[in-house]
Motif scaffolding. Structure first.
Motif, mmCIF file in Angstrom:
data_model
loop_
_atom_site.group_PDB
_atom_site.id
_atom_site.type_symbol
_atom_site.label_atom_id
_atom_site.label_comp_id
_atom_site.label_asym_id
_atom_site.label_seq_id
_atom_site.Cartn_x
_atom_site.Cartn_y
_atom_site.Cartn_z
ATOM 1 N N ARG A 33 23.378 43.248 -21.945
ATOM 2 C CA ARG A 33 24.105 43.638 -23.147
ATOM 3 C C ARG A 33 24.960 42.485 -23.634
ATOM 4 O O ARG A 33 25.373 41.654 -22.838
ATOM 5 N N GLY A 62 28.365 44.834 -26.981
ATOM 6 C CA GLY A 62 27.578 45.806 -26.232
ATOM 7 C C GLY A 62 26.157 45.993 -26.739
ATOM 8 O O GLY A 62 25.407 46.789 -26.171
ATOM 9 N N ASP A 117 22.213 45.588 -27.269
ATOM 10 C CA ASP A 117 21.239 45.259 -26.220
ATOM 11 C C ASP A 117 19.991 44.576 -26.786
ATOM 12 O O ASP A 117 18.954 44.551 -26.149
ATOM 13 N N CYS A 144 24.913 38.797 -28.260
ATOM 14 C CA CYS A 144 23.850 39.036 -29.229
ATOM 15 C C CYS A 144 23.892 37.899 -30.250
ATOM 16 O O CYS A 144 24.890 37.174 -30.356
ATOM 17 N N GLU A 196 27.968 52.781 -20.916
ATOM 18 C CA GLU A 196 26.487 52.745 -20.944
ATOM 19 C C GLU A 196 25.979 53.702 -22.021
ATOM 20 O O GLU A 196 26.556 54.729 -22.284
#
Ligand code: ZN
Ligand code: ZN
Length: 130
Positions: free
Chosen positions: A76, A81, A83, A109, A130
């Motif tokens: 991640r 966060g 993915d 990212c 999660e």
């Protein structure tokens, strides 16, 4: 005083300007990794041959380091966060004297990586649900 993220003198720094991309990035809690440009081993700029060498080291180890970082902290973005579109990012950028070593890498990212640019921000300490 010097900005902890970009190393510029405070009055020349736009890191925490309201509504800037960097400000929203920083608001997630990333901490300054190496507080001062002055702490870099290079007086002015990082020599081009050092940049080339560090990029080559990253390239050579990319797959195994990616697997290692993703295995430890999850696949991640350490900042938002997400993915998808993940890349290994130098916590302390090569341009600021950072090296291509496993402990100087985090997953970001593509979007967060673009915003972070040459700022020295460690996002690895926070957890994402999660
Ligand atoms: Zn700054
Ligand atoms: Zn992100």
């Amino acid at each position: 005083m010097y900005c902890g993220y970009c190393g510029r003198l405070d009055h020349r720094c736009a890191c925490s300007e309201a509504n800037s991309a960097a400000a929203s990035f920083l608001s997630r809690g990333g901490r300054a990794f190496q507080p001062r440009w002055q702490a870099s081993p290079y007086k002015r700029a990082v020599p081009p041959q050092v940049k080339r060498r560090e990029r080559a080291i990253l390239k050579r180890n990319y797959r195994s380091w990616y697997a290692d970082v993703a295995g430890k902290s999850g696949a991640r973005c350490a900042n938002c966060g997400a993915d998808e579109d993940l890349v290994l990012d130098h916590v302390l950028p090569i341009a600021k004297g950072g090296r291509s070593t496993l402990d100087n890498l985090q997953l970001l990212c593509a979007a967060c990586n673009r915003i972070k640019g040459k700022l020295a921000i460690d996002c690895r300490s926070f957890r994402h649900p999660e």
